[in-house]
Design a protein around this motif. Structure first.
Motif, PDB file in Angstrom:
ATOM      1  N   HIS A 140      -0.395 -15.962 -20.652  1.00  0.00           N
ATOM      2  CA  HIS A 140      -1.932 -16.072 -21.110  1.00  0.00           C
ATOM      3  C   HIS A 140      -2.778 -14.871 -20.282  1.00  0.00           C
ATOM      4  CE1 HIS A 140      -0.676 -19.775 -22.843  1.00  0.00           C
ATOM      5  NE2 HIS A 140      -1.623 -19.737 -23.648  1.00  0.00           N
ATOM      6  N   ALA A 141      -2.280 -14.543 -19.121  1.00  0.00           N
ATOM      7  CA  ALA A 141      -3.075 -13.556 -18.529  1.00  0.00           C
ATOM      8  C   ALA A 141      -2.663 -11.980 -18.707  1.00  0.00           C
ATOM      9  CB  ALA A 141      -3.214 -13.954 -16.945  1.00  0.00           C
ATOM     10  N   GLY A 142      -1.457 -11.973 -19.232  1.00  0.00           N
ATOM     11  CA  GLY A 142      -0.888 -10.784 -19.462  1.00  0.00           C
ATOM     12  C   GLY A 142      -0.277 -10.026 -18.183  1.00  0.00           C
ATOM     13  N   ILE A 143       0.148 -10.708 -17.268  1.00  0.00           N
ATOM     14  CA  ILE A 143       0.710 -10.190 -16.081  1.00  0.00           C
ATOM     15  C   ILE A 143       2.233 -10.479 -15.872  1.00  0.00           C
ATOM     16  CG2 ILE A 143      -1.525  -9.968 -14.768  1.00  0.00           C
ATOM     17  CD1 ILE A 143      -1.040 -12.516 -13.800  1.00  0.00           C
ATOM     18  N   PRO A 144       2.986  -9.877 -15.376  1.00  0.00           N
ATOM     19  CA  PRO A 144       4.610  -9.993 -15.030  1.00  0.00           C
ATOM     20  C   PRO A 144       4.801 -11.337 -14.062  1.00  0.00           C
ATOM     21  CG  PRO A 144       3.778  -8.193 -13.972  1.00  0.00           C
ATOM     22  CD  PRO A 144       2.783  -8.447 -14.825  1.00  0.00           C
ATOM     23  N   VAL A 145       5.551 -11.987 -14.210  1.00  0.00           N
ATOM     24  CA  VAL A 145       6.213 -13.032 -13.087  1.00  0.00           C
ATOM     25  C   VAL A 145       7.384 -12.594 -12.653  1.00  0.00           C
ATOM     26  CG1 VAL A 145       6.574 -15.373 -13.089  1.00  0.00           C
ATOM     27  CG2 VAL A 145       5.057 -14.627 -14.775  1.00  0.00           C
ATOM     28  N   VAL A 146       7.420 -12.931 -11.252  1.00  0.00           N
ATOM     29  CA  VAL A 146       8.615 -12.379 -10.277  1.00  0.00           C
ATOM     30  C   VAL A 146       9.135 -13.759  -9.742  1.00  0.00           C
ATOM     31  CG1 VAL A 146       9.513 -11.368  -8.538  1.00  0.00           C
ATOM     32  CG2 VAL A 146       7.847 -10.114 -10.179  1.00  0.00           C
ATOM     33  N   ALA A 147      10.324 -14.056  -9.733  1.00  0.00           N
ATOM     34  CA  ALA A 147      10.914 -15.349  -9.135  1.00  0.00           C
ATOM     35  C   ALA A 147      11.635 -14.587  -7.868  1.00  0.00           C
ATOM     36  CB  ALA A 147      12.124 -15.711  -9.990  1.00  0.00           C
ATOM     37  N   MET A 148      10.894 -14.800  -6.790  1.00  0.00           N
ATOM     38  CA  MET A 148      11.317 -14.271  -5.569  1.00  0.00           C
ATOM     39  C   MET A 148      12.718 -15.132  -5.058  1.00  0.00           C
ATOM     40  SD  MET A 148       9.407 -11.707  -4.808  1.00  0.00           S
ATOM     41  CE  MET A 148       9.564 -11.213  -3.199  1.00  0.00           C
ATOM     42  N   PRO A 149      13.727 -14.630  -4.327  1.00  0.00           N
ATOM     43  CA  PRO A 149      14.781 -15.567  -3.613  1.00  0.00           C
ATOM     44  C   PRO A 149      14.253 -16.518  -2.706  1.00  0.00           C
ATOM     45  CG  PRO A 149      14.970 -13.164  -3.067  1.00  0.00           C
ATOM     46  CD  PRO A 149      13.821 -13.233  -4.023  1.00  0.00           C
ATOM     47  N   PHE A 150      13.375 -16.043  -1.934  1.00  0.00           N
ATOM     48  CA  PHE A 150      12.609 -17.055  -0.962  1.00  0.00           C
ATOM     49  C   PHE A 150      13.549 -17.178   0.322  1.00  0.00           C
ATOM     50  CE2 PHE A 150      10.525 -21.080   0.255  1.00  0.00           C
ATOM     51  CZ  PHE A 150       9.351 -20.574   0.500  1.00  0.00           C
ATOM     52  N   GLY A 210      20.418  -8.832   2.588  1.00  0.00           N
ATOM     53  CA  GLY A 210      20.242  -9.042   0.741  1.00  0.00           C
ATOM     54  C   GLY A 210      19.043  -9.889   0.503  1.00  0.00           C
ATOM     55  N   LEU A 211      18.723 -10.701   1.345  1.00  0.00           N
ATOM     56  CA  LEU A 211      17.400 -11.364   1.211  1.00  0.00           C
ATOM     57  C   LEU A 211      16.127 -10.421   1.069  1.00  0.00           C
ATOM     58  CD1 LEU A 211      15.622 -13.880   0.684  1.00  0.00           C
ATOM     59  CD2 LEU A 211      15.746 -14.262   2.955  1.00  0.00           C
ATOM     60  N   PHE A 212      16.102  -9.739   2.053  1.00  0.00           N
ATOM     61  CA  PHE A 212      14.871  -8.710   2.129  1.00  0.00           C
ATOM     62  C   PHE A 212      15.099  -7.476   0.995  1.00  0.00           C
ATOM     63  CE2 PHE A 212      14.199 -11.484   5.820  1.00  0.00           C
ATOM     64  CZ  PHE A 212      12.715 -11.796   5.651  1.00  0.00           C
TER      65      PHE A 212
END
Length: 438
Positions: free
Chosen positions: A262-272, A285-287
């Motif tokens: 709805h905002a028109g911006i990408p979503v990133v799933a970080m490994p955390f 590899g995490l960073f």
């Protein structure tokens, strides 16, 4: 004889007992990976959680109690991150060596300066932590500080292998410092990037990379957002826009995906944490993966935000005619005619092929006009600089091979054929004044 057999058995088993690995109970994957880096073959690490589990909410299962009971060292984050399940494990395990205050109990959060310490402690504000934000593993500088303290604690608990722990710690420091320098250089374009986060789990990464948090999807820490709250966030982002929405791998993707759509911006799933993605198999590899994902999004945003070409300014437009009305008027400059052929009119749709007087030829669709223009350009490459129709009298140009007596083309509905007038003397259309693609 029996005494001799017992002595022989103990002598054979002595190397096994002498080289027994130190049992390490790690509450989170990042500390299990760090203990493995520093302990090597001298430790046996058990990790209680995975990257796809919320570390705030873990069930104190009997299997975890059994692992805690046989542990020599417990390595956890602390700062009340595991407040809902770690005290139960410690109490049920009954292992005096790993109780708080003993050398076998290690809290990583005590080794760094915590951010976001609340001024007022009120559980009505959500899942807040009195000591500060416990998600310290998103900053590699915190990992380096914890490594120094953990290496010293391993040497204290297992002095027989202290030299090996110190050697591995020195090697880890060398590789980690080099990696931090590389990550810092790679992440330079991310400085100042405005982000929205699903949960306030990235303040240390924001502080490290210079990211700017402008919105949090959760109304309170640990409380899932409703559709109404997300709609308020969308309205908020219109005044303070974010370029990307960030969430942890273990979090529900639906709120961030809804906001991104709805905002028109990408979503990133970080490994955390370690194990949060295929690439995040260890701390390095995490960073590597975290920085790479953010850079990938930043690169896409840079392409989308390329500066627009300046709008065409012509005498008719400067005289007061609006852009929409100007394209439909009869008094055009040549560049306006070229623009008219390049794209359809915003109000009239595809205007077809226009004559020089500004009238629109009806019945000519987009495909036919485009095909004629492409065909003409293919036969006459020199005409690619301008795609309009223009009145010319010079020889050496290409004209329609049909024209009316008045010098205007008769606009046949059949396919055009073009005739080159580069021959000496030009052609009849040149003498009477024709219309050409130039």
């Amino acid at each position: 004889m029996k005494a001799f057999r017992l002595f022989a058995f103990l002598a054979a088993a002595w190397p096994v007992f002498a080289h027994a690995a130190l049992n390490v109970f790690a509450c989170e994957p990042e500390w299990g990976a760090l203990a493995t880096e520093l302990g090597g073959s001298d430790v046996k690490v058990y990790t209680a959680t995975t990257a796809f589990q919320d570390p705030h909410r873990i069930e104190a299962r009997p299997s975890l109690i059994a692992q805690m009971r046989r542990a020599d060292l417990a390595v956890c984050t602390g700062a009340e991150l595991e407040i809902g399940w770690l005290p139960v494990l410690l109490r049920q395990a009954g292992n005096a060596a790993i109780q708080p205050g003993q050398p076998g109990y290690f809290e990583a959060a005590r080794q760094v300066a915590l951010l976001e310490k609340p001024a007022v402690l009120d559980r009505a504000q959500g899942d807040i932590h009195a000591a500060g934000n416990p998600h310290i593993q998103t900053d590699p500088r915190n990992i380096a500080r914890v490594a120094q303290a953990l290496g010293a604690r391993l040497a204290e608990i297992d002095p027989a292998h202290a030299a090996a722990y110190q050697t591995r710690l020195a090697d880890f420091n060398t590789r980690w410092n080099a990696a931090m320098t590389r990550w810092q250089a790679q992440a330079a374009p991310l400085k100042g990037l405005p982000i929205a986060v699903q949960h306030e789990g990235f303040p240390y990464m924001e502080n490290w990379l210079g990211l700017k948090q402008v919105a949090v999807l959760e109304p309170k820490p640990g409380v899932a957002p409703s559709i109404g709250h997300l709609a308020e966030i969308v309205a908020q982002l219109k005044t303070t826009p974010a370029r990307v929405v960030i969430r942890a791998a273990y979090q529900d993707p639906r709120p961030s995906e809804w906001l991104g759509q709805h905002a028109g911006i990408p979503v990133v799933a970080m490994p955390f944490t370690v194990g949060g993605s295929d690439r995040a198999k260890d701390l390095f590899g995490l960073f590597d993966d975290s920085v790479a994902q953010l850079l990938k999004v930043a690169a896409r945003l840079a392409v989308r935000r390329r500066p627009a070409r300046p709008r065409h300014a012509c005498p008719a437009g400067a005289a007061g005619a609006g852009a929409r009305d100007h394209l439909s008027r009869s008094r055009h400059c040549p560049d306006c005619r070229a623009r008219r052929h390049r794209r359809p009119h915003p109000r009239l749709g595809n205007p077809g092929l226009a004559d020089p007087a500004g009238r629109r030829r009806r019945g000519t669709g987009r495909r036919r006009v485009s095909g004629m223009v492409r065909s003409a350009l293919a036969r006459h490459p020199g005409s690619a600089d301008r795609l309009g129709l223009r009145r010319r009298r010079e020889p050496g140009r290409c004209w329609p091979d049909r024209s009316s007596g008045s010098g205007r083309p008769s606009w046949p509905r059949s396919r055009w054929s073009m005739r080159c007038c580069s021959v000496s003397g030009g052609c009849a259309a040149s003498a009477s004044g024709g219309w050409a693609f130039i």
